[in-house]
Structures are given as structure tokens and as C-alpha cells.
Design a protein around this motif. Structure first.
Motif, PDB file in Angstrom:
ATOM      1  N   VAL A   1      -8.604 -14.347  -7.210  1.00 27.80           N
ATOM      2  CA  VAL A   1      -8.725 -15.315  -8.307  1.00 27.80           C
ATOM      3  C   VAL A   1      -9.138 -14.606  -9.598  1.00 27.80           C
ATOM      4  O   VAL A   1      -8.527 -14.808 -10.659  1.00 27.80           O
ATOM      5  N   ASP A   2     -10.143 -13.757  -9.499  1.00 31.33           N
ATOM      6  CA  ASP A   2     -10.643 -13.064 -10.698  1.00 31.33           C
ATOM      7  C   ASP A   2      -9.568 -12.164 -11.307  1.00 31.33           C
ATOM      8  O   ASP A   2      -9.391 -12.109 -12.514  1.00 31.33           O
TER       9      ASP A   2
ATOM     10  N   VAL B   1       2.007  -5.022  -8.192  1.00 28.89           N
ATOM     11  CA  VAL B   1       3.095  -5.733  -7.502  1.00 28.89           C
ATOM     12  C   VAL B   1       3.404  -5.046  -6.172  1.00 28.89           C
ATOM     13  O   VAL B   1       3.590  -5.706  -5.136  1.00 28.89           O
ATOM     14  N   LEU B   2       3.439  -3.722  -6.193  1.00 29.29           N
ATOM     15  CA  LEU B   2       3.739  -2.991  -4.950  1.00 29.29           C
ATOM     16  C   LEU B   2       2.646  -3.228  -3.901  1.00 29.29           C
ATOM     17  O   LEU B   2       2.936  -3.367  -2.712  1.00 29.29           O
ATOM     18  N   GLU B   3       1.385  -3.305  -4.367  1.00 31.98           N
ATOM     19  CA  GLU B   3       0.293  -3.631  -3.426  1.00 31.98           C
ATOM     20  C   GLU B   3       0.472  -5.028  -2.841  1.00 31.98           C
ATOM     21  O   GLU B   3       0.239  -5.271  -1.651  1.00 31.98           O
ATOM     22  N   GLN B   4       0.913  -5.953  -3.713  1.00 29.16           N
ATOM     23  CA  GLN B   4       1.159  -7.320  -3.244  1.00 29.16           C
ATOM     24  C   GLN B   4       2.245  -7.333  -2.157  1.00 29.16           C
ATOM     25  O   GLN B   4       2.152  -8.066  -1.175  1.00 29.16           O
ATOM     26  N   LEU B   5       3.283  -6.525  -2.371  1.00 25.36           N
ATOM     27  CA  LEU B   5       4.384  -6.501  -1.400  1.00 25.36           C
ATOM     28  C   LEU B   5       3.927  -5.901  -0.078  1.00 25.36           C
ATOM     29  O   LEU B   5       4.371  -6.334   0.996  1.00 25.36           O
ATOM     30  N   ASP B   6       3.016  -4.915  -0.152  1.00 24.47           N
ATOM     31  CA  ASP B   6       2.449  -4.388   1.092  1.00 24.47           C
ATOM     32  C   ASP B   6       1.696  -5.476   1.848  1.00 24.47           C
ATOM     33  O   ASP B   6       1.863  -5.628   3.063  1.00 24.47           O
TER      34      ASP B   6
ATOM     35  N   GLN C   1       4.912 -18.824  -4.605  1.00 21.73           N
ATOM     36  CA  GLN C   1       4.273 -17.888  -5.524  1.00 21.73           C
ATOM     37  C   GLN C   1       2.882 -17.591  -4.988  1.00 21.73           C
ATOM     38  O   GLN C   1       2.160 -18.527  -4.608  1.00 21.73           O
ATOM     39  N   ALA C   2       2.528 -16.312  -4.968  1.00 18.38           N
ATOM     40  CA  ALA C   2       1.223 -15.970  -4.406  1.00 18.38           C
ATOM     41  C   ALA C   2       0.649 -14.751  -5.101  1.00 18.38           C
ATOM     42  O   ALA C   2       1.383 -13.905  -5.616  1.00 18.38           O
ATOM     43  N   PHE C   3      -0.651 -14.692  -5.123  1.00 20.41           N
ATOM     44  CA  PHE C   3      -1.348 -13.457  -5.497  1.00 20.41           C
ATOM     45  C   PHE C   3      -2.492 -13.279  -4.514  1.00 20.41           C
ATOM     46  O   PHE C   3      -3.283 -14.197  -4.294  1.00 20.41           O
TER      47      PHE C   3
ATOM     48  N   VAL D   1      -3.498 -18.429  -4.668  1.00 15.58           N
ATOM     49  CA  VAL D   1      -4.219 -17.243  -5.106  1.00 15.58           C
ATOM     50  C   VAL D   1      -5.414 -17.110  -4.173  1.00 15.58           C
ATOM     51  O   VAL D   1      -6.306 -17.967  -4.175  1.00 15.58           O
ATOM     52  N   GLY D   2      -5.398 -16.072  -3.345  1.00 14.83           N
ATOM     53  CA  GLY D   2      -6.478 -15.950  -2.378  1.00 14.83           C
ATOM     54  C   GLY D   2      -6.181 -14.867  -1.374  1.00 14.83           C
ATOM     55  O   GLY D   2      -5.501 -13.883  -1.678  1.00 14.83           O
ATOM     56  N   SER D   3      -6.659 -15.051  -0.149  1.00 13.62           N
ATOM     57  CA  SER D   3      -6.470 -14.041   0.887  1.00 13.62           C
ATOM     58  C   SER D   3      -5.096 -14.211   1.530  1.00 13.62           C
ATOM     59  O   SER D   3      -4.494 -15.279   1.437  1.00 13.62           O
ATOM     60  N   PRO D   4      -4.595 -13.163   2.190  1.00 14.67           N
ATOM     61  CA  PRO D   4      -3.327 -13.293   2.913  1.00 14.67           C
ATOM     62  C   PRO D   4      -3.339 -14.472   3.894  1.00 14.67           C
ATOM     63  O   PRO D   4      -2.333 -15.183   4.031  1.00 14.67           O
TER      64      PRO D   4
END
Lengths: 381, 163
Positions: free
Chosen positions: A257-258, A324-329, A246-248, A287-290
Motif C-alpha cells: 500500500v505504501d 514491474v519485474l519483481e511484481q511478475l516474479d 490489476q494488482a500490486f 494492493v497487498g500480499s500475494p
């Protein structure tokens, strides 16, 4: 598909399919919006170069995916390359004949881009909705799966069990594509019996991983690998392992994080419990950078060994579709390419690649031809 | 073992099933013990919520066959039956072997006129508990994973779909 075959690993996403209000706006999507968003997410997963899209199966609000093969069949028509799977298909409450039929059809529609992840389901009230009893969860799992295997492998099935009416001269229609059954993963959050079941049949084992301390995942994967060898399917390293994650992400980790904190704090499963900081320390949530997601994910190998499939949960807790789409990119551009490269480094030659319809077909064809060498083929099962 | 520092992890475990390392260590310490002495303040005619919550998140069977000495403290000795009416039934339910003599300490036991009564009750209860521990001997550790697997192995044994 070339990329996943090169590194031996598949990367993808799995969705729970929850309809959750966005905590920053208080607005929840309609069921129709959530279902259409799920299709958009699956299409984006393919576009971003991911290998697998898997949907959960739930039969109660606030979830929408009660009919996974309907959803996956539609997605199959909108995609060309991505493997369609489930997370999970309930082997207890679904009739095994219907599972066999649904996934056979999906295999044909998708051109073999189909596998299935089986789970028991732990929502007690669901069982009686489908004429079952949660107290029989374990015997149902074993009996239903035993029948499902035979339906996919034998032309004419005579079968008798304790928990379902018997079958006389039953033939599954349509037969599995190329007579190769969909590859089966058995998924577990915390049940060691599932690891035993997967090992017994030489199937894949998927550790949900996201709700439990890594020590539990490690213990279950170890058990699965050990028992896989015990049942004669190969060495522990040849067992087929998948993990959740799981990631953001945002380029700047503090932004991630914010932005994610209100979604975390109000998430249906773990919200209002541990802090985001505690939860990220205890579980694979990153939760952080790629780059942080890459580093964390590469670390999974340290405690489960070289493995075959990594799925990320990216679209729950009310995150808007656009996010979500930005996350997938980000996943497709900055995370997965690095993971493919890095996971391939030092991966022993004896570790099998993630099974696909093509690899299973090749393995079966090789099995049927006269043996020209004595090399072990871990996929020939 | 103090439960106060584990208060947040206990509640997190209850709400989400996620076990912090400190709580996991506490579980392992309990599981590895040959006997435990469990003490709580008496709150509202029962044990404290934190005390109960720890046992609510402790993995199943952790106290099975475990010799346990129970104790409680309270403002007055009028609450001393909390030991018999709350603690003893809970530990019996958890299949612990509860020592027959429990220890209750009230405010008066700590007063200037207290005398040796509390010390004597502790010594008597401790002597009983020591006999119980000796009689029980080192505790057999149960392997719950193996026990879980036994049931599915039996089911798979009857399953002909295997390879």
C-alpha cells in the motif's frame, strides 16, 4: 502450456504502454526505454510461467505501442511459449485487410502463439487520422469484423460493404497458419454491443473489468453468456470469458500500500479521483500480499462463472521496470500457481479450456473427420 | 435525497467514471421514481455546482419523460428567475417533463413577517405537479441495454459473416 491446459485457464498480463513519469522521482523513461522495457516485461512474463502477453494499441502520446504486431513479432523471436495477444486491436480504424495480414504473419512467426483482442477505441481524434469517423464506430466494427472473418476463412473473397472499398477475388497472403484463424476476443469496458457481437459469432468476450464496478462486469458477462446460447454456440457455461485485473504486491501488505500509493494517486486514468481504499473496494484492484491477490481473484468466479483467461495490468502509472519485474516474479511464483490449482477445483467438466492454436486445430481436425460420437464440441466453431 | 453526502462520489465519478455504491443507489432511486422534486440553492446566477454535477454524472436517459417539479432557495427573491433560466432549460434538455409552476423561497419567506405566501405557492405548485403526475401515470422504464442492442442486432442482421 501443460499447466494452462490442466486448469483450463490462461493467466497473463496486458499493458497499456503508457510513458508516465515515475511520481516518486519525476523521471519519465524515453520512448525507446519504454519499448525496450515492454520487451523485457514480456520475456519475464514467459520466464515467470505466465501464459499470455497482450499489448494495447494507441496512436497518441503518452503511449508507445502504435504498431502492436511489430512489437509482438519481435517478442515472438525472443520467447518460445507465451501466447501473444493485443488489448486491444482497433477494429474500427485499422483496415481489416491489414489486420488479417499482420496477424497471419505473426501467427506464422510465433508458431501459432497468436490471438487477437478486438476493441472499438474510444479516442475520438484517432478516427480521422485513419480516415474514419467515430460516429460510425458501431457500423465500422460490424462491417470490418465481418470482412476480417471472411479473409481468414475463405480462400478467395468477393466483398462489398458501405464503409470500405470492395474486394474482388482477393486472397489473403499468407493464409492463416494451418488454416486456423487466430482466436478472437472482443473486449469492452462498458459497451453491451460488444458482448452481443462476441455472442453472435461465438467468439470470446473480454471484460476490461478494471475501471468499472464489478456489477457492470457481471451484467455484461451475463448478457454475453445468454446471447451466446441464443445464437446457438452452446450453453452459457460454454462461452469463452476473459477478465482484466490489476494488482500490486509485496509480501507485507502494508508495504504494498505504501509503495503503490503515489503511483495510484498520480495514475493517468484514475489518479486525483477516488482514494486508493475506495478504488480497491469498487474495482478489482488489489494492493497487498500475494495471498490477498489470490483470494480476490478467486472471487471473480463468483460473479462471472468459471472462465478462461485472466490478465493483469502490472506496468503502468510510471512504475519502474525493476519493480514491474519483481511484481511478475511474485505473480509467477506465488499467485498464478495457486490460482491454477484453485480455479481447477470444482470446475465443471463442460466448461471449455481457454482456446489455443493447438486446441482449435484439434477441434477442426475432429470436425472434418467422420463423427464417431455425438459429443458436443464447444470449440468446433 | 441529500447530495452533500454524495459529494465525493459525484466528483470521483466525474473524474474517473467509477461509481461508488452510494451513488449507484441514488441513480437507481432516481431511475425508479415516477416523478422527482429537484431543489437547489441559487449560486452565482445559477444552480449550485454540486447540483449540476449530480445530473452530469447521472446515466443518460435517466430523466427521460420524468415529471419534475423544480425549486430553489436564495438570499433574495431578485434571483428567482434562476428557476426559469437555469433549471428549466437543463431539465428540458434532459427530456424531463417540467411542471409549469416552480417554487422559489427567499430569506424574506422565512422572516417573522412572512405570512402564508410561501406555503400557498408550494400548495399551488404541488397541486399542478399532482395533476401532472396523475396524467403521466406510472413511468415506463426504459431498458437502455435492450435499446443499445437493437442497433447492433440490426447491423448483424445485415452481416453474412455469421455462423
Amino acid at each position: 502450456m501443460g499447466s494452462s491446459e490442466a486448469s483450463g485457464m490462461q493467466f497473463g498480463i496486458f499493458t497499456v504502454g503508457d510513458v508516465t513519469p515515475d511520481p516518486t522521482t519525476g523521471k519519465a523513461p524515453t520512448e525507446a526505454e519504454r519499448i525496450r522495457a515492454t520487451v523485457a516485461i514480456a520475456r519475464k512474463a514467459e520466464e515467470a510461467g505466465l501464459d499470455v502477453f497482450a499489448t494495447g494499441e494507441h496512436h497518441n502520446p503518452p503511449f508507445v505501442p502504435s504498431s502492436p504486431t511489430t512489437l509482438l513479432g519481435y517478442i515472438a523471436g525472443q520467447t518460445e511459449r507465451i501466447i501473444l495477444s493485443t488489448s486491444t486491436t482497433l477494429i474500427t480504424t485499422n483496415d481489416p485487410v491489414k489486420i488479417a495480414e499482420d496477424f497471419s504473419v505473426l501467427q506464422h512467426l510465433s508458431g501459432g502463439r497468436t490471438d487477437v483482442m478486438l476493441g472499438r477505441g474510444n479516442t475520438g481524434p484517432v478516427y480521422p487520422w485513419f480516415g474514419q469517423d467515430i460516429r460510425n464506430a458501431l457500423p465500422l466494427t460490424v462491417e470490418h469484423y465481418g470482412l476480417l472473418r471472411r479473409l481468414w476463412r475463405e480462400e478467395v473473397v468477393d466483398w462489398q460493404g458501405k464503409l470500405r472499398t470492395s474486394l474482388q477475388g482477393f486472397t489473403l497472403a499468407p493464409r492463416p497458419l494451418d488454416n486456423v484463424p487466430p482466436f478472437v476476443w472482443h473486449a469492452s469496458i462498458r459497451t453491451p454491443e460488444v458482448a452481443e457481437l462476441a455472442a453472435y459469432f461465438g467468439d470470446g468476450f473480454f471484460a476490461n473489468h478494471i475501471f468499472w464496478p464489478t456489477s457492470h462486469t457481471q451484467a455484461m458477462v451475463e448478457l454475453y453468456r445468454r446471447r451466446f446460447e441464443h445464437y446457438g454456440h452452446g450453453t452459457p457455461e460454454q462461452a469463452i470469458v476473459g477478465l482484466g485485473g490489476q494488482a500490486f504486491m509485496r509480501r507485507n501488505s502494508q508495504d504494498a500500500v505504501d509503495e503503490f500509493r503515489p503511483y495510484f494517486d498520480n495514475a493517468p486514468v484514475y489518479g486525483h479521483g477516488p482514494s486508493l481504499e475506495d478504488f480497491t473496494a469498487l474495482t478489482p484492484l488489489t494492493v497487498g500480499s500475494p495471498a490477498q491477490v489470490v483470494e480476490r481473484t478467486l472471487g471473480f468466479r463468483d460473479y462471472v462463472g468459471d472462465y478462461q483467461r485472466q490478465l493483469f495490468l502490472m506496468d503502468h502509472a510510471g512504475l519502474p521496470l525493476k519493480t514491474v519485474l519483481e511484481q511478475l516474479d511474485l505473480l509467477g511464483e506465488e499467485v498464478v500457481p495457486v490460482l491454477r490449482q484453485e480455479f481447477a477445483v470444482g470446475r465443471p467438466a463442460g466448461v471449455p479450456a481457454a482456446p489455443t492454436h493447438e486446441s482449435l486445430l484439434r477441434a477442426r481436425t475432429a470436425d472434418e473427420e467422420p463423427q464417431t460420437d455425438s459429443e458436443d464440441n464447444p470449440e468446433a466453431r | 435525497m441529500e447530495l452533500r453526502p454524495l459529494g465525493h462520489p459525484i466528483m470521483d465519478a466525474m473524474l474517473t467514471g467509477v461509481t461508488a455504491d452510494a451513488l449507484e443507489s441514488a441513480f437507481q432511486a432516481v431511475a425508479a421514481a415516477d416523478g422527482i422534486i429537484a431543489v437547489t440553492p441559487a449560486f452565482n446566477a445559477s444552480f449550485s455546482g454540486l447540483f449540476k454535477s449530480f445530473f452530469d454524472v447521472l446515466p443518460a436517459q435517466a430523466l427521460s419523460d420524468m415529471p419534475v417539479l423544480i425549486g430553489a432557495t436564495g438570499g433574495t427573491e431578485r434571483h428567482s428567475l434562476v428557476l426559469e433560466h437555469a433549471l428549466r432549460p437543463m431539465f428540458s434538455y434532459l427530456h424531463a417533463i417540467v411542471s409549469p409552476r416552480a417554487v422559489y423561497a427567499a430569506t424574506s419567506d422565512f422572516g417573522s413577517q412572512a405570512g402564508p405566501a410561501l406555503g400557498e405557492r408550494i400548495a399551488t405548485a404541488a397541486a399542478d405537479f399532482a395533476r401532472l403526475l396523475r396524467a403521466c401515470g406510472p413511468r415506463a422504464r426504459r431498458d437502455l441495454v435492450d435499446e443499445d442492442l437493437a442497433s447492433i442486432q440490426q447491423l448483424l442482421g445485415g452481416e453474412t459473416g455469421g455462423s
